[in-house]
Design an enzyme around this catalytic site. Structure first.
Site, PDB file in Angstrom:
ATOM      1  N   LYS A 145       1.159  -1.147   0.139  1.00 14.65           N
ATOM      2  CA  LYS A 145       0.001  -0.130   0.087  1.00 14.65           C
ATOM      3  C   LYS A 145       0.960   1.179   0.002  1.00 14.65           C
ATOM      4  O   LYS A 145       1.646   1.545   0.786  1.00 14.65           O
ATOM      5  CB  LYS A 145      -0.866   0.003   1.306  1.00 14.65           C
ATOM      6  CG  LYS A 145      -1.791   1.208   1.026  1.00 14.65           C
ATOM      7  CD  LYS A 145      -2.409   1.556   2.340  1.00 14.65           C
ATOM      8  CE  LYS A 145      -1.845   2.943   3.017  1.00 14.65           C
ATOM      9  NZ  LYS A 145      -2.174   4.205   1.985  1.00 14.65           N
ATOM     10  N   GLU A 171       9.870   1.471  10.367  1.00 11.12           N
ATOM     11  CA  GLU A 171      10.725   2.549  10.207  1.00 11.12           C
ATOM     12  C   GLU A 171      10.127   4.008  10.226  1.00 11.12           C
ATOM     13  O   GLU A 171       9.157   3.968   9.425  1.00 11.12           O
ATOM     14  CB  GLU A 171      11.301   2.554   8.709  1.00 11.12           C
ATOM     15  CG  GLU A 171      11.938   1.133   8.222  1.00 11.12           C
ATOM     16  CD  GLU A 171      13.100   0.843   8.653  1.00 11.12           C
ATOM     17  OE1 GLU A 171      13.798   1.803   9.225  1.00 11.12           O
ATOM     18  OE2 GLU A 171      13.842  -0.054   8.429  1.00 11.12           O
ATOM     19  N   CYS A 207      13.099  11.295   5.897  1.00 14.83           N
ATOM     20  CA  CYS A 207      13.462  10.824   7.499  1.00 14.83           C
ATOM     21  C   CYS A 207      14.597  11.223   7.875  1.00 14.83           C
ATOM     22  O   CYS A 207      14.934  11.371   9.075  1.00 14.83           O
ATOM     23  CB  CYS A 207      12.850   9.620   7.519  1.00 14.83           C
ATOM     24  SG  CYS A 207      13.618   8.406   6.515  1.00 14.83           S
ATOM     25  N   GLU A 261       9.087  16.369  15.111  1.00  9.74           N
ATOM     26  CA  GLU A 261       9.498  16.218  13.820  1.00  9.74           C
ATOM     27  C   GLU A 261       8.603  16.985  13.105  1.00  9.74           C
ATOM     28  O   GLU A 261       7.267  17.151  13.241  1.00  9.74           O
ATOM     29  CB  GLU A 261       9.183  14.756  13.408  1.00  9.74           C
ATOM     30  CG  GLU A 261       9.609  14.578  11.808  1.00  9.74           C
ATOM     31  CD  GLU A 261       9.402  13.038  11.378  1.00  9.74           C
ATOM     32  OE1 GLU A 261       8.182  12.681  11.761  1.00  9.74           O
ATOM     33  OE2 GLU A 261      10.374  12.600  10.904  1.00  9.74           O
TER      34      GLU A 261
HETATM   35  P1  NDP Z   1       1.993   8.454   7.951  1.00 12.66           P
HETATM   36  O1  NDP Z   1       2.395   7.510   9.269  1.00 12.66           O
HETATM   37  O2  NDP Z   1       0.834   9.095   7.838  1.00 12.66           O
HETATM   38  O3  NDP Z   1       1.667   7.163   6.743  1.00 12.66           O
HETATM   39  C1  NDP Z   1       2.560   6.102   6.408  1.00 12.66           C
HETATM   40  C2  NDP Z   1       1.675   5.258   5.402  1.00 12.66           C
HETATM   41  O4  NDP Z   1       0.878   4.352   6.616  1.00 12.66           O
HETATM   42  C3  NDP Z   1       0.991   5.555   4.449  1.00 12.66           C
HETATM   43  O5  NDP Z   1       0.748   4.939   3.414  1.00 12.66           O
HETATM   44  C4  NDP Z   1      -0.589   5.569   5.299  1.00 12.66           C
HETATM   45  O6  NDP Z   1      -1.595   5.749   4.288  1.00 12.66           O
HETATM   46  C5  NDP Z   1      -0.604   4.723   5.827  1.00 12.66           C
HETATM   47  N1  NDP Z   1      -1.400   4.610   7.361  1.00 12.66           N
HETATM   48  C6  NDP Z   1      -1.914   5.481   7.660  1.00 12.66           C
HETATM   49  N2  NDP Z   1      -2.940   5.140   8.716  1.00 12.66           N
HETATM   50  C7  NDP Z   1      -2.636   3.764   8.923  1.00 12.66           C
HETATM   51  C8  NDP Z   1      -3.096   2.751   9.717  1.00 12.66           C
HETATM   52  N3  NDP Z   1      -4.003   3.040  10.781  1.00 12.66           N
HETATM   53  N4  NDP Z   1      -2.623   1.448   9.522  1.00 12.66           N
HETATM   54  C9  NDP Z   1      -2.094   1.351   8.482  1.00 12.66           C
HETATM   55  N5  NDP Z   1      -1.342   2.099   7.729  1.00 12.66           N
HETATM   56  C10 NDP Z   1      -1.807   3.467   7.859  1.00 12.66           C
HETATM   57  O7  NDP Z   1       3.312   8.823   7.334  1.00 12.66           O
HETATM   58  P2  NDP Z   1       3.510   9.939   6.223  1.00 12.66           P
HETATM   59  O8  NDP Z   1       3.131   9.285   4.965  1.00 12.66           O
HETATM   60  O9  NDP Z   1       3.175  11.033   6.787  1.00 12.66           O
HETATM   61  O10 NDP Z   1       5.143   9.765   6.062  1.00 12.66           O
HETATM   62  C11 NDP Z   1       5.832  10.800   6.899  1.00 12.66           C
HETATM   63  C12 NDP Z   1       6.385  10.129   8.145  1.00 12.66           C
HETATM   64  O11 NDP Z   1       7.250   9.111   7.432  1.00 12.66           O
HETATM   65  C13 NDP Z   1       7.496  10.944   8.747  1.00 12.66           C
HETATM   66  O12 NDP Z   1       7.177  10.897  10.238  1.00 12.66           O
HETATM   67  C14 NDP Z   1       8.902  10.132   8.538  1.00 12.66           C
HETATM   68  O13 NDP Z   1       9.759  10.553   9.322  1.00 12.66           O
HETATM   69  C15 NDP Z   1       8.468   8.972   8.238  1.00 12.66           C
HETATM   70  N6  NDP Z   1       9.580   8.238   7.442  1.00 12.66           N
HETATM   71  C16 NDP Z   1      10.457   7.322   8.080  1.00 12.66           C
HETATM   72  C17 NDP Z   1      11.329   6.692   7.296  1.00 12.66           C
HETATM   73  C18 NDP Z   1      12.091   5.563   8.276  1.00 12.66           C
HETATM   74  O14 NDP Z   1      12.941   4.772   7.075  1.00 12.66           O
HETATM   75  N7  NDP Z   1      12.537   5.787   9.119  1.00 12.66           N
HETATM   76  C19 NDP Z   1      11.757   6.955   5.668  1.00 12.66           C
HETATM   77  C20 NDP Z   1      10.698   7.912   5.520  1.00 12.66           C
HETATM   78  C21 NDP Z   1       9.507   8.563   6.345  1.00 12.66           C
HETATM   79  P3  NDP Z   1      -2.085   7.405   3.880  1.00 12.66           P
HETATM   80  O15 NDP Z   1      -1.259   8.191   3.698  1.00 12.66           O
HETATM   81  O16 NDP Z   1      -2.632   6.864   2.257  1.00 12.66           O
HETATM   82  O17 NDP Z   1      -3.186   7.618   4.805  1.00 12.66           O
END
Ligand code: NDP
Length: 485
Positions: A177, A252, A286, A389
Site C-alpha cells: 500500500k 521505520e 526521514c 518532527e
Molecule cells: P504516515 O504514518 O501518515 O503514513 C505512512 C503510511 O501508513 C501511508 O501509506 C498511510 O496511508 C498509512 N497509514 C495511515 N494510517 C494507517 C493505519 N492506521 N494503519 C496502517 N497504515 C496506515 O506517514 P507519512 O506518509 O505522513 O510519512 C511521513 C513520516 O514517515 C514521517 O514521520 C517520516 O519521518 C517517516 N519516514 C520514516 C522513514 C524511515 O525510514 N524511518 C523514511 C521515510 C519517512 P495514507 O497516507 O494513504 O493515509
C-alpha cells in the site's frame, strides 16, 4: 503525464482492477494544488482480493528457484532504468519534488533496490552447528508467506521498492500500500511487473487511505509479516494491531536528527553537506538533519555561510530543470510546517532565513504548496521545535561548547534515527558515533547508502532493521533442522 481522466486502479493478481466499491479520491499535484488524476479509494474487500491472489501465488513462487526469482527481479530493475524519465516525471508531479532529484535519486535507487536483492539471494549462506558428537544442525531460511508493505509519500517508489524487492526476492508474495497522496509510481510499477514476467499475484498493490487499506492489511490474519515506514503515531497503531497477533514487524518511523559540526571540521564540506541534509526534498526525508549543532568558536561563521548557501537554493516549479526546492507534498503538510515556524517564534527563535510563504514561482504554480528553506536560531535545545518532527524545510542551529554537552543535546529527543558528525579528528568521530543513540551515524557525509548495511532507528524511530542481510533475515523464517549422528 497530467491526465485528469486517469483513474489509478489497483494491481491485483497481475491485473489492473477498479476498486470493488467503485470509489476514487482526487490525486492532487502539490505544485499546482489541483487534482491531476484520481486514485482508487479501496477498502477491506480489495485487501481480501489481494490477499487471496498473494496466497495463491505463494504456492508456486516460494518454490521457484532463486536463480529464476533473481532473473525476474533483474529484469524489473532494467525496466525501471529504461523508464527512468517517465517514472521520474511521474514522481515529481505526484510529490512536488524537483524532477532532477527524482531522476538522480528516487528512481535510480528504486532500480538498485531490485538489483541488489536480486543478486543477494544468489549469495546466501546457511549456518551449520555440530553438537559435540551428538548431532548436526543446519538452518533453513524459508519465505514467510504474505508480506504487508506500507510506505509513505516522501520517497514513494524508492521506499516501496526497498520493501518489495527483499520480500519477493526471498520467495514471499506481497500486498503493498503506497501513500494515497503519491500513488502514481506504484501504479506504474504494475506495468513493470507484467512486462518483466513476474507471476500474477506475487506483487499486489492496493491503493487507498490508511484507515481503509493500511489498517486491514496490518490486521489481516493471513498476512504474517508487516514492514511499515511512516510516522511514529501511525507506527504505534500498527504495533498495537500486530503485537497480539504475533506478527513479525519492522517499523521505520520518524526522526529528529542531529547534525553536529565541530570547529575543526572542513567547514566548506560541512556547510555544503548540511545545506543538503537540511533541505533535500524540501526537508522531507526521514534522515534530514533538522537540528544543527555548531561548536561555538565556529558558530557565527557557520550560520552566516550556511544562510548564504541556503539562500541560493532555487525554489521553483518542480518540473523546471533548474529548480532545487519544489513543493511541499500536501496542504496539510504545508500547514504543519507553518505551525512549527510560528511556534518557533513563540518559543523565542529568530528567523535567519525564510519563514514565510514565497511568491509562486510561475502562473502554473499559483496555488501550489511552497515554503522556502527556513533557518531558525536562538532556540533552547529542549523546546518543542527542537524535539518534534516537522518534516519540512526548517532547521534550527544551536551553539555548543563541549563534546559531552553536544552528545547530550543529540540524545535529548525521543527519536533515534540518524545523525551526521563533521570533524577532522578521527578519534572524536569514533567517540561521538559510539555515544549517539541512533541507527546510522554519518561522519563527514550524509545520505551515503550502501545497501548491505543495516538500516533502521532506535527509540521512537522504530524497531527492527532492514537492508542487506537484515532484510533477507526479516523476510525469512529461520528453521533449525537437527539430525542425530
Ligand atoms: P504516515 O504514518 O501518515 O503514513 C505512512 C503510511 O501508513 C501511508 O501509506 C498511510 O496511508 C498509512 N497509514 C495511515 N494510517 C494507517 C493505519 N492506521 N494503519 C496502517 N497504515 C496506515 O506517514 P507519512 O506518509 O505522513 O510519512 C511521513 C513520516 O514517515 C514521517 O514521520 C517520516 O519521518 C517517516 N519516514 C520514516 C522513514 C524511515 O525510514 N524511518 C523514511 C521515510 C519517512 P495514507 O497516507 O494513504 O493515509
Amino acid at each position: 503525464m497530467a491526465n485528469e481522466s486517469l483513474q489509478i486502479p489497483n494491481f491485483i493478481d497481475g491485473q489492473f482492477v477498479a476498486p470493488v466499491g467503485g470509489k476514487y479520491l482526487d490525486n492532487i499535484e502539490p505544485a499546482t494544488g489541483q487534482p491531476y488524476s484520481q486514485v482508487a479509494d479501496s477498502d477491506t474487500r480489495d485487501v481480501e482480493l489481494a490477499v487471496a491472489a498473494a496466497e495463491k501465488a505463494f504456492v508456486q513462487w516460494s518454490g521457484t528457484s532463486a536463480a529464476e526469482r533473481s532473473r525476474i527481479l533483474l529484469r524489473m530493475a532494467d525496466l525501471i532504468e529504461r523508464d527512468l524519465e517517465k517514472l521520474a516525471r511521474a514522481e515529481s508531479i505526484d510529490t512536488g519534488k524537483p524532477l532532477s532529484l527524482a531522476r538522480s535519486l528516487d528512481i535510480p535507487r528504486a532500480a538498485s533496490n531490485f538489483r541488489f536483492f536480486a543478486t543477494a539471494i544468489l549469495h546466501t549462506e546457511s549456518e551449520a552447528h555440530v553438537t559435540d558428537g551428538l548431532a548436526f544442525n543446519y538452518t533453513l531460511r524459508q519465505p514467510r508467506g504474505i508480506a504487508g508493505l506500507i510506505s509513505p509519500w516522501n520517497l514513494p517508489l524508492y521506499l516501496l521498492s526497498w520493501k518489495i524487492a527483499p520480500a519477493i526476492a526471498c520467495g514471499n508474495t506481497a500486498v503493498a500500500k503506497p501513500s494515497e497522496l503519491t500513488p502514481m509510481t506504484a501504479y506504474l510499477l504494475g506495468e513493470v511487473c507484467r512486462e518483466a514476467g513476474l507471476p500474477n499475484g506475487v506483487l499486489n498493490v492496493v491503493h487507498g487511505t490508511g484507515p481503509n487499506v493500511g489498517a486491514p492489511i496490518t490486521a489481516h490474519p493471513r498476512i504474517g509479516t508487516i514492514s511499515f515506514t511512516g510516522g511514529t503515531v501511525t507506527g504505534r497503531k500498527v504495533a498495537e494491531t500486530c503485537a497480539p497477533m504475533f506478527k513479525k514487524v519492522s517499523l521505520e518511523l520518524g526522526g529528529k536528527n542531529p547534525n553536529i559540526i565541530f570547529a575543526d571540521a572542513d567547514l566548506d564540506a560541512a556547510i555544503a553537506g548540511s545545506v543538503r541534509s537540511s533541505f533535500a526534498n524540501q526537508g522531507q526525508v526521514c534522515l534530514c538533519g533538522s537540528r544543527v549543532f555548531v561548536e561555538r568558536s565556529a558558530y557565527q561563521d557557520f550560520v552566516e555561510r550556511f544562510v548564504e548557501k541556503a539562500s541560493q537554493l532555487r525554489l521553483g516549479d518542480p518540473l523546471d530543470e533548474k529548480t532545487d526546492q519544489g513543493a511541499i507534498v500536501s496542504k496539510t503538510q504545508l500547514e504543519k510546517v507553518k505551525f512549527y515556524v510560528d511556534l518557533a517564534l513563540k518559543e523565542g527563535g529568530k528567523i535567519a532565513l525564510g519563514g514565510s510563504s514565497p511568491k509562486p514561482p510561475n502562473e502554473r504554480c499559483q496555488a501550489g504548496y511552497f515554503f522556502p528553506p527556513t533557518v531558525i536560531t536562538g532556540l533552547p535545545v529542549s523546546c518543542r521545535v527542537n524535539r518534534e518532527e516537522i518534516f519540512g524545510p526548517v532547521v534550527t542551529i544551536t551553539p555548543f561548547d563541549k563534546e559531552e554537552e553536544v552528545i547530550g543535546y543529540a540524545n535529548d529527543t525521543e527519536y533515534g534515527l540518524a545523525s551526521s558528525v563533521w570533524t577532522q579528528n578521527l578519534s572524536r568521530a569514533h567517540r561521538v558515533a559510539e555515544k549517539i543513540n541512533v541507527g546510522t551515524v554519518w561522519v563527514n557525509c550524509w545520505l551515503v547508502r550502501d545497501l548491505r548495511v543495516p538500516f533502521g532507528g532506535m527509540k521512537q524511530s522504530g524497531i527492527g532493521r532492514e537492508g542487506g542481510d537484515e532484510g533477507l533475515r526479516f523476510f525469512t523464517e529461520p528453521k533449525n533442522v537437527c539430525i542425530a549422528k
